[in-house]
Enzyme design. Structure first.
Site, PDB file in Angstrom:
ATOM      1  N   ASP A  98       0.867  -1.176   0.000  1.00 51.09           N
ATOM      2  CA  ASP A  98       0.000   0.000   0.000  1.00 51.09           C
ATOM      3  C   ASP A  98       0.909   1.233   0.000  1.00 51.09           C
ATOM      4  OD1 ASP A  98      -3.250  -0.025   1.422  1.00 51.09           O
ATOM      5  OD2 ASP A  98      -2.311   1.649   0.338  1.00 51.09           O
ATOM      6  N   ASP A 206      -2.879   4.863  -2.481  1.00 45.51           N
ATOM      7  CA  ASP A 206      -3.925   5.466  -1.663  1.00 45.51           C
ATOM      8  C   ASP A 206      -4.298   6.864  -2.175  1.00 45.51           C
ATOM      9  OD1 ASP A 206      -5.313   5.065   0.995  1.00 45.51           O
ATOM     10  OD2 ASP A 206      -4.356   6.989   1.381  1.00 45.51           O
ATOM     11  N   GLU A 265      -6.176   4.041  -6.054  1.00 44.76           N
ATOM     12  CA  GLU A 265      -7.446   4.233  -5.365  1.00 44.76           C
ATOM     13  C   GLU A 265      -7.913   5.637  -5.678  1.00 44.76           C
ATOM     14  OE1 GLU A 265      -7.723   5.390  -1.421  1.00 44.76           O
ATOM     15  OE2 GLU A 265      -9.558   4.305  -0.989  1.00 44.76           O
ATOM     16  N   HIS A 337     -10.937  -2.621   3.475  1.00 43.35           N
ATOM     17  CA  HIS A 337     -10.862  -2.232   4.894  1.00 43.35           C
ATOM     18  C   HIS A 337     -11.666  -0.975   5.195  1.00 43.35           C
ATOM     19  CE1 HIS A 337      -7.969   0.113   2.720  1.00 43.35           C
ATOM     20  NE2 HIS A 337      -7.917   0.952   3.741  1.00 43.35           N
ATOM     21  N   ASP A 338     -12.205  -0.344   4.136  1.00 41.68           N
ATOM     22  CA  ASP A 338     -13.007   0.871   4.322  1.00 41.68           C
ATOM     23  C   ASP A 338     -14.497   0.631   4.159  1.00 41.68           C
ATOM     24  OD1 ASP A 338     -10.617   2.912   2.484  1.00 41.68           O
ATOM     25  OD2 ASP A 338     -10.737   2.456   4.634  1.00 41.68           O
TER      26      ASP A 338
HETATM   27  O1  TEU Z   1      -9.396   5.906   1.765  1.00 39.13           O
HETATM   28  C1  TEU Z   1      -9.747   7.061   1.012  1.00 39.13           C
HETATM   29  C2  TEU Z   1     -11.194   7.077   0.827  1.00 39.13           C
HETATM   30  O2  TEU Z   1     -11.702   6.493  -0.088  1.00 39.13           O
HETATM   31  C3  TEU Z   1     -12.009   7.690   1.863  1.00 39.13           C
HETATM   32  O3  TEU Z   1     -13.187   8.117   1.290  1.00 39.13           O
HETATM   33  C4  TEU Z   1     -12.238   6.628   2.899  1.00 39.13           C
HETATM   34  O4  TEU Z   1     -12.969   5.591   2.258  1.00 39.13           O
HETATM   35  C5  TEU Z   1     -12.972   7.110   4.098  1.00 39.13           C
HETATM   36  O5  TEU Z   1     -13.769   6.047   4.537  1.00 39.13           O
HETATM   37  C6  TEU Z   1     -13.876   8.292   3.884  1.00 39.13           C
HETATM   38  O6  TEU Z   1     -15.202   7.837   3.689  1.00 39.13           O
HETATM   39  C7  TEU Z   1      -7.991   5.715   1.808  1.00 39.13           C
HETATM   40  C8  TEU Z   1      -7.737   4.500   2.686  1.00 39.13           C
HETATM   41  O7  TEU Z   1      -8.296   3.335   2.066  1.00 39.13           O
HETATM   42  C9  TEU Z   1      -8.365   4.761   4.030  1.00 39.13           C
HETATM   43  O8  TEU Z   1      -8.272   3.614   4.880  1.00 39.13           O
HETATM   44  C10 TEU Z   1      -7.646   5.935   4.660  1.00 39.13           C
HETATM   45  O9  TEU Z   1      -8.313   6.272   5.868  1.00 39.13           O
HETATM   46  C11 TEU Z   1      -7.663   7.158   3.725  1.00 39.13           C
HETATM   47  O10 TEU Z   1      -7.363   6.849   2.369  1.00 39.13           O
HETATM   48  C12 TEU Z   1      -6.579   8.136   4.154  1.00 39.13           C
HETATM   49  O11 TEU Z   1      -5.321   7.557   3.903  1.00 39.13           O
END
Ligand code: TEU
Length: 567
Positions: A98, A206, A265, A337-338
């Site tokens: 990542d 990311d 992403e 994970h989100d």
């Molecule tokens: O997530 C970025 C993102 O998509 C955000 O919208 C995130 O889903 C968050 O839930 C807001 O709704 C990436 C990573 O996957 C996330 O785990 C991190 O917290 C974020 O970037 C910052 O690095």
């Protein structure tokens, strides 16, 4: 001709904190992952995407990096990571790291230098701005823009010592790097090359579509009742995004002997932009994570859930299939994970959980693109029964709750009900390895509670069961590895408006696959708009025993899905 063999790969995401804990401290670690490589190999995945294991204060569970070239002791050592790379390679699997370079931790030495003074050579490595004209620094409304953070509050943090604000799209401990600065880009590329030279096979990048911002830093319409509003129109896919990724490709990936897998992403990316990002001739990234289908059930935000129609979900995936047909390439995912657990969000985590988990996987893996399996989804793991705010650990959830309580305008019990459906923490409960006390995840106290349903949903109960969700995922991966139609076939949706049946055809000049799935708890009979020739097709995959589909009029049992093939 650009090497395209990577398009047959299947990726498995490991969230290290919750995967397997070898030292009993209640947090997953690299030696825990090493102990599960046999499991990954048995599943048949080609690539492991490892969420961050770098040194970090863990404000955002490692997405706030304080040293890009070391492993946080919580997860182990660089030697452990080197061993994992070697062990995966020995099994013909690859490791994707990542890459979090839109921002660092505020404890990173780069930021510490930048923050030390306006004259520091690294001052311009981050976004520093004066208070809004006519305002006193640190006072409400003095922020340079009124953008809101993804983690609540403003995106600007006041630094009294130097009399300026710094930008953080996420937490105040995640200051945004200034990609306009060539030195920043060079330092990132050097670090990336260091990892590739160490044997890493690629990067999941990311929020890589946030690195180019609108330099004018304009305000946005605030949310009702808030001084702040989403600033994404001014930092999503900004004016130099393609330029930066093409430069990264030249400086890091070009000339490498092996294919370096890259997935960007990209929240809010459009299919038109994704087509440019993923065109192999442009040499930017292989694919992107787009957010269309995982935003459909969001109202104003993640904790404002709204009903989801199957026709909308089908259309979202189909639009991306159409938009990226030909030279483009998709990522395919239900969870990460989100996101909350797929079978709870898009399927059925009650009486039909097993059939629904398999059907979700079948539909996803038979689309055109690279499938991503999020740890535990191959077992049909579900959301957890979170009830109180004390059950959560995620900064996004906790900050939102705190702001809602402070604001006094939100029905907190109602908000907790929404969080119990959509919090990121549902994906972060420990991997369920067996029915023992802590699901075999740890011998200590887990950093977040294990889902009580691990006693019946766990790997030990599935890896040798041919009818398990695990076994179904393995068959899907095998189908992708053996049938070129899965990777190369065109995509044609069938019955797009139907609110219970998901059906589509994949086609090459040599063969066709037809997928038919019942996304409901009631049996259904439907006549699909296909020719009679399908009545002689072979069933290559089914999620229920004794599948005996007849076409064009097919009857499907609750959550039943079938894949048929004909030449
Ligand atoms: O997530 C970025 C993102 O998509 C955000 O919208 C995130 O889903 C968050 O839930 C807001 O709704 C990436 C990573 O996957 C996330 O785990 C991190 O917290 C974020 O970037 C910052 O690095």
């Amino acid at each position: 001709m650009v090497d395209q063999d990577w398009r047959r790969w299947v990726v498995y995401q490991v969230y290290p904190r919750s995967f397997a804990d070898a030292n009993g401290d209640g947090v997953g670690d690299l030696r825990g992952i090493l102990s599960k490589v046999d499991y990954l190999s048995k599943l048949g995945v080609d690539v492991v995407w490892l969420s961050p294991v770098y040194r970090s204060p863990m404000d955002d569970n490692g997405y706030d990096i304080s040293d890009y070239r070391d492993v946080d002791p919580l997860f182990g050592t660089l030697a452990d990571l080197d061993e994992l790379i070697a062990v995966l390679h020995a099994r013909d699997m690859k490791l994707v790291m990542d890459l979090v370079v839109n921002h660092t931790s505020d404890e990173h030495p780069w930021f510490q230098a930048s923050k030390s003074g306006k004259d520091d050579p690294k001052r311009d490595w981050y976004w520093w701005r004066d208070p809004r004209p006519g305002h006193v620094g640190g006072a409400p409304g003095a922020e340079p823009t009124n953008w809101e953070s993804y983690f609540s509050g403003p995106t600007w943090e006041w630094d009294e010592a130097t009399g300026q604000y710094y930008l953080h799209l996420f937490s105040r401990k995640q200051p945004d790097l200034n990609w306009e600065n060539r030195q920043v880009r060079a330092a990132v590329y050097e670090m990336m090359n260091w990892w590739l030279d160490r044997g890493v096979d690629g990067f999941r990048m990311d929020v890589i579509n946030m690195i180019s911002k609108n330099l004018a830093l304009p305000d946005v319409p605030p949310r009702p009742g808030s001084p702040y509003g989403p600033g994404n129109r001014h930092f999503i896919c900004g004016p130099r995004n393609h330029e930066f990724l093409a430069e990264m490709h030249r400086e890091v990936f070009a000339g490498r002997e092996r294919h370096i897998l890259t997935v960007g992403e990209m929240p809010d990316v459009t299919v038109e932009d994704a087509r440019l990002f993923t065109d192999p001739e442009r040499r930017e990234v292989d694919m992107v994570f787009q957010f269309g289908h995982v935003s459909l059930d969001h109202g104003a935000h993640r904790f404002d859930p709204k009903p989801l129609k199957l026709s909308a979900l089908k259309a979202s995936l189909a639009d991306w299939q159409t938009g990226l047909a030909g030279t483009g390439w998709n990522s395919l995912y239900w969870g990460n994970h989100d996101q909350p657990r797929a079978v709870s969000r898009f399927g059925d985590d009650g009486a039909h959980r097993v059939a629904a988990a398999k059907t979700l996987a079948t539909v996803l893996h038979l689309h055109r693109g690279t499938p991503y399996i999020y740890q535990g989804d191959e077992l049909g793991m579900t959301n957890s029964p979170f009830a109180a705010i004390e059950d959560y650990r995620d900064i996004e959830t906790l900050n939102f709750h705190a702001a809602a309580v402070a604001g006094g305008t939100v029905d907190v019990p109602e908000l907790l009900q929404a969080m119990a459906r959509t919090s990121r923490d549902h994906a972060r409960t420990p991997m369920q390895w067996d029915a023992s006390d802590q699901a075999g995840f740890t011998t200590g106290k887990p950093w977040i509670a294990v889902n009580p349903n691990h006693v019946e949903i766990n790997a030990a109960a599935q890896v040798d069961d041919p009818d398990s969700v695990f076994a179904h995922h393995r068959r899907l991966i095998d189908l992708r590895h053996t049938d070129p139609v899965v990777t190369d076939g065109s995509f044609e949706p069938l019955v797009p408006e139907h609110e219970q049946v998901w059906a589509f055809v994949r086609r090459t000049p040599d063969a066709e696959l037809l997928v038919a799935a019942n996304f409901g708890a009631d049996p259904i009979e439907i006549t699909l708009p296909v020719d009679e020739g399908w009545c002689r097709a072979e069933v290559v995959l089914a999620n229920l025993p004794d599948a005996d589909p007849v076409l064009p009029t097919i009857t499907l049992r609750p959550w039943e899905s079938v894949v048929l093939r004909r030449r």
